[in-house]
Design an enzyme around this catalytic site. Sequence first.
Site, mmCIF file in Angstrom:
data_model
loop_
_atom_site.group_PDB
_atom_site.id
_atom_site.type_symbol
_atom_site.label_atom_id
_atom_site.label_comp_id
_atom_site.label_asym_id
_atom_site.label_seq_id
_atom_site.Cartn_x
_atom_site.Cartn_y
_atom_site.Cartn_z
ATOM 1 N N ASP A 205 9.086 -13.394 17.618
ATOM 2 C CA ASP A 205 7.675 -13.007 17.630
ATOM 3 C C ASP A 205 7.324 -12.522 16.232
ATOM 4 O O ASP A 205 8.201 -12.080 15.476
ATOM 5 C CB ASP A 205 7.432 -11.887 18.651
ATOM 6 N N ASP B 90 6.755 -15.744 12.486
ATOM 7 C CA ASP B 90 5.339 -16.076 12.456
ATOM 8 C C ASP B 90 5.277 -17.594 12.528
ATOM 9 O O ASP B 90 5.742 -18.284 11.614
ATOM 10 C CB ASP B 90 4.718 -15.562 11.157
ATOM 11 N N VAL B 91 4.720 -18.130 13.608
ATOM 12 C CA VAL B 91 4.796 -19.576 13.830
ATOM 13 C C VAL B 91 3.980 -20.373 12.821
ATOM 14 O O VAL B 91 4.097 -21.609 12.782
ATOM 15 C CB VAL B 91 4.375 -19.956 15.268
ATOM 16 N N ASN C 278 5.763 -20.966 22.858
ATOM 17 C CA ASN C 278 4.895 -20.163 23.713
ATOM 18 C C ASN C 278 3.824 -19.407 22.931
ATOM 19 O O ASN C 278 2.759 -19.125 23.473
ATOM 20 C CB ASN C 278 5.742 -19.157 24.499
ATOM 21 N N TYR D 109 -10.573 -23.224 21.663
ATOM 22 C CA TYR D 109 -9.381 -23.002 22.482
ATOM 23 C C TYR D 109 -9.053 -24.258 23.281
ATOM 24 O O TYR D 109 -7.900 -24.708 23.320
ATOM 25 C CB TYR D 109 -9.628 -21.821 23.417
ATOM 26 N N LYS E 228 -5.532 -26.527 22.943
ATOM 27 C CA LYS E 228 -4.635 -26.661 24.096
ATOM 28 C C LYS E 228 -4.552 -28.114 24.571
ATOM 29 O O LYS E 228 -3.482 -28.570 25.002
ATOM 30 C CB LYS E 228 -5.081 -25.735 25.224
ATOM 31 N N THR F 168 -2.188 -10.721 31.414
ATOM 32 C CA THR F 168 -1.358 -10.709 30.221
ATOM 33 C C THR F 168 -2.112 -9.991 29.120
ATOM 34 O O THR F 168 -3.294 -9.666 29.283
ATOM 35 C CB THR F 168 -1.016 -12.152 29.780
#
Length: 258
Positions: A37, A48-49, A75, A140, A144, A175
């Site tokens: 993460d 950090d992706v 994820n 968004y 996705k 979440t």
Amino acid sequence: MTETTHQRVLITGAAQGLGAALAEAWEARGADVLRTDRDYGDGIFKLDVTSDDDWAQVRQLVEEAWGELDVLVNNAGIAGGGRLDVSGMDEWQRLVDINLLGAVRGTATFTPMLKRQRRGRIVNIASLAGLVHPAGMAGYNATKAAVVALTETTGHELAAYGVSAHVVCPSYFRTGLMDSAEGRDQALVKVMTKLVTDAPRGPEAIAAAVLEGIDRGEELIVPDRDALAAYDLKRGDRASYDQVMRAQARRLEGIAGE
């Protein structure tokens, strides 16, 4: 059938929420899990992706610690979006960099290893928004939906190497995702926050359904009844689906005008 062989699993965005729940679910099966993460520490490795350097360091860690990888779970993601005349290009870019290119970087980083092994799984966490597309969420939705397309393409490319790809498309669940929401369209943030807060299920239920879907070999995993009902409506009765989506758009405009 449940997979019981010892597995080595890497999960991004694993400090909380669905990422943490997935880590716990795999660990309960006896897997070794590398939790990563951008908020790292306390057993969480820094990733950090959006950083090529971070991905290179994680690949090196996997190679040194395990030599192989059985499951990569992309994820990490953020909430966001906004009506087309309200959200800015900076908001679109942030969503693309994290939600889409984060998964692209992870897949590209580990594909050579998985091809050499001639086995493994890539699991991409998308959203119901990748299959059905509510108003006010174009950024968004688009990222996705792109993750869904990325996953399908990955599965086709890597099938000959014994590597499978799975995409997960849940509806709203409780979440901390909305903690990451930034944007000018506060009407949308208000609506999304309520949907997440009032959701009937938590990340543990979604994680359990994800592992069950993988066990069954499902390439598209729709892990809850609400998501499945919405997707079935779109596929089976497009006119009714459009009516629902356009009514939702009118409600959003009403909230914005209050």
